[in-house]
Design a protein around this motif. Structure first.
Motif, PDB file in Angstrom:
ATOM      1  N   ALA A  79      28.598 -22.733  17.459  1.00  0.00           N
ATOM      2  CA  ALA A  79      29.163 -23.424  16.298  1.00  0.00           C
ATOM      3  C   ALA A  79      28.041 -23.861  15.367  1.00  0.00           C
ATOM      4  O   ALA A  79      26.989 -24.320  15.815  1.00  0.00           O
ATOM      5  CB  ALA A  79      29.971 -24.632  16.751  1.00  0.00           C
ATOM      6  N   ALA A  80      28.263 -23.723  14.069  1.00  0.00           N
ATOM      7  CA  ALA A  80      27.252 -24.074  13.081  1.00  0.00           C
ATOM      8  C   ALA A  80      27.854 -24.940  11.986  1.00  0.00           C
ATOM      9  O   ALA A  80      29.033 -24.796  11.634  1.00  0.00           O
ATOM     10  CB  ALA A  80      26.638 -22.820  12.471  1.00  0.00           C
ATOM     11  N   LEU A  81      27.032 -25.839  11.463  1.00  0.00           N
ATOM     12  CA  LEU A  81      27.401 -26.705  10.341  1.00  0.00           C
ATOM     13  C   LEU A  81      26.230 -26.778   9.385  1.00  0.00           C
ATOM     14  O   LEU A  81      25.074 -26.829   9.819  1.00  0.00           O
ATOM     15  CB  LEU A  81      27.725 -28.124  10.830  1.00  0.00           C
ATOM     16  N   ASP A  82      26.495 -26.806   8.111  1.00  0.00           N
ATOM     17  CA  ASP A  82      25.451 -26.993   7.111  1.00  0.00           C
ATOM     18  C   ASP A  82      25.849 -28.167   6.226  1.00  0.00           C
ATOM     19  O   ASP A  82      26.782 -28.074   5.435  1.00  0.00           O
ATOM     20  CB  ASP A  82      25.264 -25.734   6.270  1.00  0.00           C
ATOM     21  N   VAL A  83      25.148 -29.296   6.392  1.00  0.00           N
ATOM     22  CA  VAL A  83      25.442 -30.494   5.592  1.00  0.00           C
ATOM     23  C   VAL A  83      24.218 -30.866   4.764  1.00  0.00           C
ATOM     24  O   VAL A  83      23.984 -32.035   4.466  1.00  0.00           O
ATOM     25  CB  VAL A  83      25.877 -31.667   6.501  1.00  0.00           C
ATOM     26  N   SER A  84      23.432 -29.847   4.387  1.00  0.00           N
ATOM     27  CA  SER A  84      22.170 -30.111   3.694  1.00  0.00           C
ATOM     28  C   SER A  84      22.328 -30.441   2.230  1.00  0.00           C
ATOM     29  O   SER A  84      21.418 -30.996   1.615  1.00  0.00           O
ATOM     30  CB  SER A  84      21.243 -28.896   3.844  1.00  0.00           C
ATOM     31  N   ARG A  89      22.502 -27.939  10.311  1.00  0.00           N
ATOM     32  CA  ARG A  89      21.411 -28.121   9.352  1.00  0.00           C
ATOM     33  C   ARG A  89      21.708 -29.366   8.535  1.00  0.00           C
ATOM     34  O   ARG A  89      22.700 -29.432   7.813  1.00  0.00           O
ATOM     35  CB  ARG A  89      21.291 -26.908   8.435  1.00  0.00           C
ATOM     36  N   VAL A  90      20.848 -30.357   8.654  1.00  0.00           N
ATOM     37  CA  VAL A  90      21.057 -31.632   7.960  1.00  0.00           C
ATOM     38  C   VAL A  90      20.273 -31.660   6.649  1.00  0.00           C
ATOM     39  O   VAL A  90      20.726 -32.214   5.651  1.00  0.00           O
ATOM     40  CB  VAL A  90      20.667 -32.816   8.861  1.00  0.00           C
ATOM     41  N   GLY A  91      19.072 -31.086   6.651  1.00  0.00           N
ATOM     42  CA  GLY A  91      18.312 -30.953   5.413  1.00  0.00           C
ATOM     43  C   GLY A  91      17.653 -32.234   4.938  1.00  0.00           C
ATOM     44  O   GLY A  91      17.482 -33.195   5.691  1.00  0.00           O
ATOM     45  N   PRO A  92      17.266 -32.284   3.649  1.00  0.00           N
ATOM     46  CA  PRO A  92      16.562 -33.456   3.111  1.00  0.00           C
ATOM     47  C   PRO A  92      17.504 -34.633   2.904  1.00  0.00           C
ATOM     48  O   PRO A  92      18.719 -34.470   2.826  1.00  0.00           O
ATOM     49  CB  PRO A  92      16.021 -32.947   1.773  1.00  0.00           C
ATOM     50  N   GLY A  93      16.908 -35.824   2.822  1.00  0.00           N
ATOM     51  CA  GLY A  93      17.706 -37.028   2.572  1.00  0.00           C
ATOM     52  C   GLY A  93      18.467 -37.512   3.773  1.00  0.00           C
ATOM     53  O   GLY A  93      19.410 -38.293   3.646  1.00  0.00           O
ATOM     54  N   ALA A  94      18.062 -37.077   4.979  1.00  0.00           N
ATOM     55  CA  ALA A  94      18.814 -37.419   6.188  1.00  0.00           C
ATOM     56  C   ALA A  94      18.516 -38.815   6.689  1.00  0.00           C
ATOM     57  O   ALA A  94      19.294 -39.379   7.461  1.00  0.00           O
ATOM     58  CB  ALA A  94      18.512 -36.402   7.290  1.00  0.00           C
ATOM     59  N   PHE A  95      17.377 -39.391   6.266  1.00  0.00           N
ATOM     60  CA  PHE A  95      16.957 -40.701   6.751  1.00  0.00           C
ATOM     61  C   PHE A  95      17.004 -41.721   5.616  1.00  0.00           C
ATOM     62  O   PHE A  95      16.534 -41.454   4.510  1.00  0.00           O
ATOM     63  CB  PHE A  95      15.535 -40.638   7.312  1.00  0.00           C
ATOM     64  N   PRO A 128      12.494 -30.798  13.078  1.00  0.00           N
ATOM     65  CA  PRO A 128      12.350 -30.216  11.738  1.00  0.00           C
ATOM     66  C   PRO A 128      13.090 -28.880  11.714  1.00  0.00           C
ATOM     67  O   PRO A 128      13.160 -28.180  12.734  1.00  0.00           O
ATOM     68  CB  PRO A 128      10.836 -30.008  11.591  1.00  0.00           C
ATOM     69  N   GLN A 129      13.633 -28.521  10.573  1.00  0.00           N
ATOM     70  CA  GLN A 129      14.403 -27.281  10.526  1.00  0.00           C
ATOM     71  C   GLN A 129      13.536 -26.063  10.228  1.00  0.00           C
ATOM     72  O   GLN A 129      13.980 -24.926  10.381  1.00  0.00           O
ATOM     73  CB  GLN A 129      15.520 -27.380   9.491  1.00  0.00           C
ATOM     74  N   VAL A 187      15.609 -31.876   8.515  1.00  0.00           N
ATOM     75  CA  VAL A 187      15.875 -31.809   9.948  1.00  0.00           C
ATOM     76  C   VAL A 187      17.115 -30.988  10.261  1.00  0.00           C
ATOM     77  O   VAL A 187      17.978 -30.757   9.410  1.00  0.00           O
ATOM     78  CB  VAL A 187      16.037 -33.217  10.565  1.00  0.00           C
ATOM     79  N   ALA A 188      17.163 -30.566  11.511  1.00  0.00           N
ATOM     80  CA  ALA A 188      18.338 -29.917  12.071  1.00  0.00           C
ATOM     81  C   ALA A 188      18.673 -30.601  13.386  1.00  0.00           C
ATOM     82  O   ALA A 188      17.800 -31.180  14.047  1.00  0.00           O
ATOM     83  CB  ALA A 188      18.072 -28.429  12.297  1.00  0.00           C
ATOM     84  N   LEU A 189      19.947 -30.541  13.770  1.00  0.00           N
ATOM     85  CA  LEU A 189      20.415 -31.069  15.050  1.00  0.00           C
ATOM     86  C   LEU A 189      20.791 -29.866  15.910  1.00  0.00           C
ATOM     87  O   LEU A 189      21.603 -29.037  15.503  1.00  0.00           O
ATOM     88  CB  LEU A 189      21.616 -31.995  14.851  1.00  0.00           C
ATOM     89  N   LEU A 190      20.201 -29.774  17.102  1.00  0.00           N
ATOM     90  CA  LEU A 190      20.352 -28.592  17.940  1.00  0.00           C
ATOM     91  C   LEU A 190      20.830 -28.958  19.331  1.00  0.00           C
ATOM     92  O   LEU A 190      20.376 -29.954  19.907  1.00  0.00           O
ATOM     93  CB  LEU A 190      19.018 -27.853  18.095  1.00  0.00           C
ATOM     94  N   ILE A 191      21.712 -28.153  19.868  1.00  0.00           N
ATOM     95  CA  ILE A 191      22.101 -28.249  21.270  1.00  0.00           C
ATOM     96  C   ILE A 191      21.925 -26.868  21.875  1.00  0.00           C
ATOM     97  O   ILE A 191      22.555 -25.890  21.438  1.00  0.00           O
ATOM     98  CB  ILE A 191      23.556 -28.735  21.421  1.00  0.00           C
TER      99      ILE A 191
END
Length: 844
Positions: A570-575, A537-543, A510-511, A553-557
């Motif tokens: 590195a950061a991405l925001d696709v929310s 950051r993936v945000g709502p509607g990811a599933f 969860p983000q 949700v967020a994807l983290l490494i």
């Protein structure tokens, strides 16, 4: 993207086929549960005494089934186990057949049609029974040959109904790599809905159905491509990738955006990869495909030998749900057979971390036959897994044990447990046999839980603290105090604990923990102690299977290495997009934003902000924010003001949310307040808050959506609304000019992306007082307007039709004698009809 030939990843299941599979599996569970219950009842498994009509063989089977039921939690658990076993053995047989991997004992693949032809000669009643027998022989670790639940025969009509459901599924369902994962999520769907409706606390046998969420294929690929793929690029500069990795992100100099992973070993053979919440094995199967290709290139191995080596050396999985563990093992076996042909595989490093321990400690110790070191080991193993059904992979065998592990090491316990499994199956020994099966599984799980891994990749389970059973709450509070607000954050810490020094985690989480104030100390520690490699950051509607904003949700490494002062991640925001396919595309193609890790510590509450915040003072220097009243029972305590002809004594105006920013809006409600001394203030479900704002002027902000704002004039307000009150009222016009502008919501959303923002976040944004004072002077040269509304749904409305947004409706209401709370004496009341009957012609 270049790669050196080889197999492309198998396709994900098409959405339309997914819907068909869902319908079929839900129907199959109902049918299988009914059939299993009937089969067990025919054997009197639920009765204290056997039926006199049972044959000796049926009596012996009944004894074994009752022993199994005691071991797993009773008759209802046995019904579920039996239903699952029969349906999935049938389903797995079709998976094998459709992939030309259903093997006759002679080593030749057979079809389901050929099984039907062979059934009479093999002594099987039909082809499906024979196919299931072949599947069990191929997968002895998935369907044990001595498992009594598979010997409980289903009624012919029930068996035929299940066979029909399997047969009607189209072949492409069995070709997709992610079908098995969807199968189990759909199998649990009805149970999950039942548990959620019951509002019971979650733990034990209920935790699996509620927390399991099949991870979308693009998320798995993104995380593995940017860890395993990035590692390969760093170790083999200038060489092509051994397989396509469309999600691998690179910087302008072609280096991997997530870094080089210097703490990992230099060869694929040395990599150890763990999924501690492996579910149906999605991460493990995807990692298998990748590492198999790596080892083929590095060690010049054949596809078959590389596959066996990966299963033996590289992949490890744990899961709280024993049935999920079976599916994960089958999924791995199927992947290996697809890529190298059928053969006997090495033992899989997949175990159940949630096997319930219901036997007494001394019964486990008795398996050691008096060897005191082994007795101590078995006792410790029993204690460790006493709460396994609640804790699963949160268990850490390295905590609290002398010497770090057991007095007797895992390797010494395994042969002992093998011996226990070979005992004769009298009634007494059947109980010992069941104990041995459970203890052997616990020993394997403990071995994996005590290990260290270079990559821990998983989708962590989500469960807020308030929904957790007491045992789970207490354990997390003791062992993960900074992360105790959610099971998800406790698992983030546990995954990091499974890492070797320099190892990494790749997580779907969860983000909210990245920005909520509750996790401030956790973020502080992790930003100081860990290397942040990549955040998306993936945000709502990811599933696909979850609509709306239920799961953000967020994807983290992250890596177990201390960051340097100049480290950037590195950061991405696709929310923004609401469809998974659009998010997946942006993860592949959108611009990367390099961010300083040290700068994140300077953000308000050390929030992880994937954007550049404005500079200057925070709004909190000039104002405080309050969250409003939670009634806990609105039908009892709340109304719209127009539901009364006059607002009764004891009821007060209550500010609420609005959809669009407006100077004076959100004024439709009243609440039974009784001067704060009535039933509401004493209700256990109510939360009285925001009282310090009463009677003051400020700005009310709707805490969801676009954060619409309106001026606040001192009334009560609800808990979906936050009120910003200036310390100095002369600053109100400037604060209103800021909050009513688009910039306010933009800045707030940079630091808080939750569905409902916290009141604290509203004042932690940059605020240039001098600038906004100038804006306010231009907008309101004569000062802020007095409270006024022409909207008849607002209590501020003065009641005159000519000054209304809805003159006809207001005129009719006035004719009927309705009186607005702020209505003025305008001379129209004399036209009201005294008997309350007004005839309206049906013309425009």
């Amino acid at each position: 993207m270049t790669y050196a030939g080889g197999l492309l990843p198998m396709p994900a299941l098409d959405t339309s086929l997914r819907s068909l599979l869902q319908k079929t599996v839900v129907q199959a569970r109902d049918e299988a549960d009914k059939a299993a219950r009937q089969a067990l009842q025919r054997l009197a498994v639920h009765e204290r005494d056997p039926f006199p009509t049972l044959s000796p063989d049926e009596g012996a089977l009944r004894t074994r089934l009752r022993a199994r039921g005691r071991q797993i939690g009773g008759f209802e658990a046995l019904v579920a186990e039996c239903a699952y076993g029969h349906w999935h053995r049938m389903l797995f047989a079709r998976f094998l057949a459709e992939n030309h991997l259903l093997m006759h004992p002679t080593g030749v693949p057979v079809t389901l049609e050929e099984c039907t032809e062979l059934a009479p000669d093999e002594g099987a009643p039909d082809g499906w029974t024979l196919a299931a027998r072949y599947a069990s022989t191929m997968l002895p670790r998935v369907f044990r040959s001595d498992d009594p639940v598979l010997e409980a025969a289903l009624a012919p009509e029930s068996k035929q109904a299940l066979e029909g459901l399997v047969s009607d599924l189209p072949p492409p369902v069995f070709a997709a790599d992610d079908s098995l994962g969807w199968v189990y999520q759909f199998w649990q769907q009805k149970r999950k809905d039942e548990i959620n409706r019951s509002e019971e606390k979650i733990g034990g046998e209920n935790i699996g159905p509620v927390t399991q969420l099949f991870t979308e294929h693009y998320m798995v690929q993104f995380l593995l491509h940017n860890t395993l793929g990035a590692w390969w690029v760093a170790r083999h500069p200038g060489e092509p990738l051994p397989l396509a990795m469309e999600y691998l992100r690179r910087l302008d100099d072609d280096s991997p955006a997530a870094g080089r992973f210097p703490g990992w070993p230099d060869t694929a053979a040395e990599l150890r990869i763990m999924d501690p919440c492996c579910g149906s094995g999605h991460f493990l199967v995807a990692a298998f495909e990748i590492v198999q290709r790596f080892r083929m290139v590095e060690e010049k191995l054949s596809e078959r030998d590389a596959g066996d080596a990966v299963l033996r050396d590289n992949l490890f999985g744990l899961e709280i749900d024993p049935r999920c563990t079976q599916i994960a093992a089958f999924a791995l076996a199927l992947a290996a057979w697809k890529r190298g042909g059928y053969r006997e595989l090495p033992p899989l490093n997949v175990a159940c971390s949630g096997l319930p321990v219901r036997a007494k400690r001394d019964e486990w110790e008795a398996l050691a036959n008096g060897d005191q070191r082994l007795v101590a080991g078995m006792g410790r193993l029993h204690d460790l897994f006493q709460q396994a059904a609640d804790l699963g992979s949160l268990i850490d065998p390295r905590q609290g044990a002398e010497g770090g592990l057991f007095a007797a090491q895992f390797a010494e316990l395994q042969p002992l447990l093998e011996q226990a499994l070979k005992r004769e199956k009298t009634q007494r020994d059947e109980n010992l046999h069941s104990l041995g099966v459970a203890a052997q599984g616990a020993a394997k799980a403990a071995e994996l839980l005590a290990g260290e891994y270079h990559l821990v990749a998983t989708n962590v389970p989500y469960l807020k603290r308030g929904k957790q059973a007491q045992a789970l709450r207490d354990f997390i509070a003791e062992h993960h105090p900074l992360a105790k607000a959610d099971l998800a954050t406790a698992f983030v810490e546990r995954c990091l604990g499974l890492c070797a020094p320099g190892g990494s985690v790749a997580l779907v989480t969860p983000q909210n923990w990245l920005f909520l104030g509750t996790y401030k100390r956790l973020r502080n520690r992790m930003l100081q102690d860990l290397m942040w490699d990549l955040v998306a950051r993936v945000g709502p509607g990811a599933f696909e299977t979850i609509s709306g904003e239920v799961v953000n949700v967020a994807l983290l490494i992250l890596s177990q290495s201390r960051p340097t002062a100049d480290h950037r991640f590195a950061a991405l925001d696709v929310s923004e997009p609401r469809a998974p396919a659009e998010k997946a595309k942006l993860l592949r193609e959108s611009d990367l934003l390099p961010l300083s890790q040290a700068d994140q510590l300077e953000n308000p509450d050390a929030r992880i902000v994937l954007a550049r915040l404005g500079s200057g003072e925070r709004l909190s220097r000039y104002a405080f924010s309050y969250m409003g009243l939670q009634s806990g029972d609105y039908p009892r305590f709340g109304r719209c003001f127009w539901e009364f002809s006059r607002v009764p004594h004891g009821w007060e105006f209550q500010q609420s949310t609005l959809s669009d920013t407006a100077r004076h809006a959100g004024r439709e409600h009243v609440v039974k307040w009784d001067d704060g001394k009535g039933p509401l203030s004493k209700s256990a479900s109510a939360r009285v808050q925001g009282i310090l704002a009463l009677g003051k002027r400020g700005v009310a902000v709707s805490a969801m959506g676009d954060l619409a704002a309106t001026l606040y004039t001192g009334e009560l307000f609800d808990n979906n609304t936050a009120v910003i009150v200036p310390f100095d009222e002369t600053h109100l016009a400037a604060i209103w000019a800021f909050c009513s502008s688009p910039e306010f919501a933009e800045e707030v959303r940079k630091i808080d992306q939750s569905l409902k923002v916290t009141n604290a976040a509203l004042v932690k944004v940059p605020f240039d007082l001098e600038h906004w004072q100038k804006v306010a002077e231009q907008l309101y040269p004569n000062g802020l307007p007095e409270p006024y509304s022409e909207d008849p749904t607002q209590w501020l409305f003065k009641g005159h039709p000519a000054r209304s947004t809805e003159p006809l409706q207001v005129a009719v209401a006035r004719l009927l004698g309705y009186h607005w709370p702020e209505q003025q004496d305008d001379g129209l009341d004399e036209f009201a009809d005294k008997d309350g009957l007004v005839c309206l012609p049906s013309v425009s």
